[in-house]
Design an enzyme around this catalytic site. Structure first.
Site, PDB file in Angstrom:
ATOM      1  CB  THR A  68      10.308   1.423   2.045  1.00  0.00           C
ATOM      2  OG1 THR A  68       9.885   1.007   0.743  1.00  0.00           O
ATOM      3  CG2 THR A  68       9.569   0.656   3.122  1.00  0.00           C
TER       4      THR A  68
ATOM      5  CG  HIS B  22      -0.778   3.238  -4.701  1.00  0.00           C
ATOM      6  ND1 HIS B  22      -0.103   4.196  -5.416  1.00  0.00           N
ATOM      7  CD2 HIS B  22      -1.087   2.252  -5.581  1.00  0.00           C
ATOM      8  CE1 HIS B  22      -0.004   3.801  -6.680  1.00  0.00           C
ATOM      9  NE2 HIS B  22      -0.585   2.630  -6.812  1.00  0.00           N
TER      10      HIS B  22
END
Ligand code: NHR
Length: 151
Positions: A90, A58
């Site tokens: 997740t 990210h």
């Protein structure tokens, strides 16, 4: 390298796309699923099947600036340090356990183009290193425990 394309436009709902994509990925029985530039939020149908062995990179120093348009938001916030984060994926967006980070300075006169280019250099260094470490089993006990807990 084998390639498969699963266009999300072909599926009526996010869940149906998630199942179709997961079925394709599962065929490979992957040790590790490595997301790069993947821009669709994945639901439980996908995440539950690969949790603990799926990573993303990210373009921010998480937990700062989750989501999209991270470089513009970093510039707006006036941070002096920016960077990229590799994390476990997740069901909570950009919030899985952090595996590794690399930072870059924000320089006077930076715009989205110059700042994102500086971060990208680090992304290209960091991500292969993490994959290599992961597959070599070099991750510390703490991370293995986090990965196991997320399963
Ligand atoms: N899915 C889950 N469950 N968990 C994560 O941590 C995820 C994920 C899917 C993608 C990458 C993430 C990033 O690196 C990622 C992490 C896209 C969006 C988004 O808002 C958010 C975060 C990331 C990627 N996607 C919109 C959507 O409705 C579409 C945005 C667009 O098309 O431009 O899916 O930044």
């Amino acid at each position: 390298i084998d390639t498969a394309v699963v266009p999300h436009q072909n599926y009526a709902t996010r869940d149906l796309f998630d199942v179709a994509l997961a079925d394709v990925v599962a065929r490979y029985q992957p040790d590790l699923v490595v997301m790069a530039g993947f821009m669709r939020i994945l639901g439980e149908q996908f995440v539950n099947r690969f949790e603990g062995r799926m990573i993303n990179i990210h373009p921010s120093l998480l937990p700062a600036f989750p989501g999209t348009h991270t470089h513009a938001r970093a510039l707006d916030a006036g941070v002096k340090t920016h960077g990229c984060t590799v994390h476990l994926v997740t069901s909570e967006l950009d919030a899985g356990p952090i595996i590794a980070q690399a930072s870059v300075p924000v320089l006077a006169g930076d715009d989205v183009a110059t700042l994102s280019a500086r971060v990208l250099v680090e992304e290209h260094r960091l991500y292969p290193r993490v994959v290599q470490d992961w597959l070599a089993g070099n991750f510390d006990q703490r991370l293995r425990e986090l990965a196991a807990r997320e399963c």
